[in-house]
Write a protein that holds these residues in place. Sequence first.
Motif: not given
Length: 503
Positions: A95-109, A220-227, A229-234
Amino acid sequence: MSPVATAVSPAARPRGLKPDWISDPKVWRTEVLAGLVVALALIPEAISFSIIAGVDPALGLFASFTMAVTISIVGGRRAMISAATGAVALVIAPLNREHGLGYLIAAVILAGVFQIVLGALGVAKLMRFVPRSVMVGFVNSLAILIFMAQVPEMRNVPWAVYPLIVAGLALMVFFPKVTKVVPAPLVSIAVLTVVTVAAGIAVPTVGDKGALPSSLPVPGLPDVPLTLDTLTTIAPYALAMALVGLMESLMTAKLVDEITDTHSSKTRESVGQGIANIVTGFFGGMGGCAMIGQTMINVKVSGARTRVSTFLAGAFLMVLCIAFGPVVSDIPMAALVAVMVMVSFATFDWHSVTPRTLKRMPAGEIAVMVITVAAVVTTHNLAIGVVVGSVTAMVIFARRVAHLAEVTRVTGPDGTGVLYTVTGELFFASSNDLVGRFDYAADPEKVVIDLSAAHIWDASSVAALDAVETKYARRGKTVEITGLNTPSADLHGRLSGELVAGH
């Protein structure tokens, strides 16, 4: 006996009595020193797992800090260590490799949220279905993985590393014979560090693993769009992380229960892991779960038994990184390798592989243990090994029980009736061949099937009995089923005649 071995459990402690770690200086000393040893061992591990996940080493160290401190308060198992782990790193690395750190942090939460939900739904109760042979395989494979993780630190290194490792092991074996006031691993780390620095011996150090953070993590909050699409990705990564994290944490908690001969709330531990991951995510950490190797250092090697050691492991980690970074960076990796090698030997259940034990154990139990170990060592994933081992144990158990179902035929004295006596457990594995155990053509017009020595467990068995009655009915013969116990009668009465299409 360790000074903490006789500590009064919270349930048995009279109301108003202070906890042992407050009232007993010996317990306090044990917990503080255990936390310090674990903190030292956490640093290179957290950095290594950060590299696996493809993130800055600071994120692994932050995760270890927030996980340990949070779980010490909200977790269900005292003295267990939670921090950044390799299993979680492997899950979230793509996930971090394909979408970046923001998505990784969101997935952790989100993984933390999943763990809270799973904990509230009672996922911890599934631990009762893990057989002892799987538990033994889990422990042995854990010891093997801990040792294997040290092998890279012993390859392509200066020759001085090897005598340092031997010296570290010797200190941990013989120093406790002198005194147990100070944990032998801490003495080993301190002595080897002084020797290498004073003598100017050039060997790999903790500082070679990566730069240590110089300040505390900031929320802080993860730097990802709250959409959506983000939810289905993580979501898939978050769910996988939640399951792997819970599996390792609950298995570790069960192991510590056995070592300390105490009980812990697995439901609280599941929810606590979720809370800890949510906190970790909001502080920018990479997430984690129970760390089995560090837990063994804390509980089995250092003798810790309270939440104080867990809290201090996280607190000391940040203090060591921020205030004593240059000193910690000089610790030779050989010292930490020696500690982990000693942990691996102490963790392995040597009694389980002695010829005497193997000779007495059923072949199926040995097979389950070996399969569990093989699955873990092959995949480097303890959760996969536990699942594979548990499924294997269930299959072997089903085959064993299925063979206990027997059908005996007795003809009446006047030849006008026949009695079939069925004994054993009737379920999908044993009832499949039940239909073929009756002589439909030769039997007289009245057939009695006595199930007083049997038990019906599932719909497959009811369907098999229906099939027997149908075959006799086609030949104009009647069947009477007798001797059903209450649960079997209830299940048979509810499902009989309803399992054939068209009903």
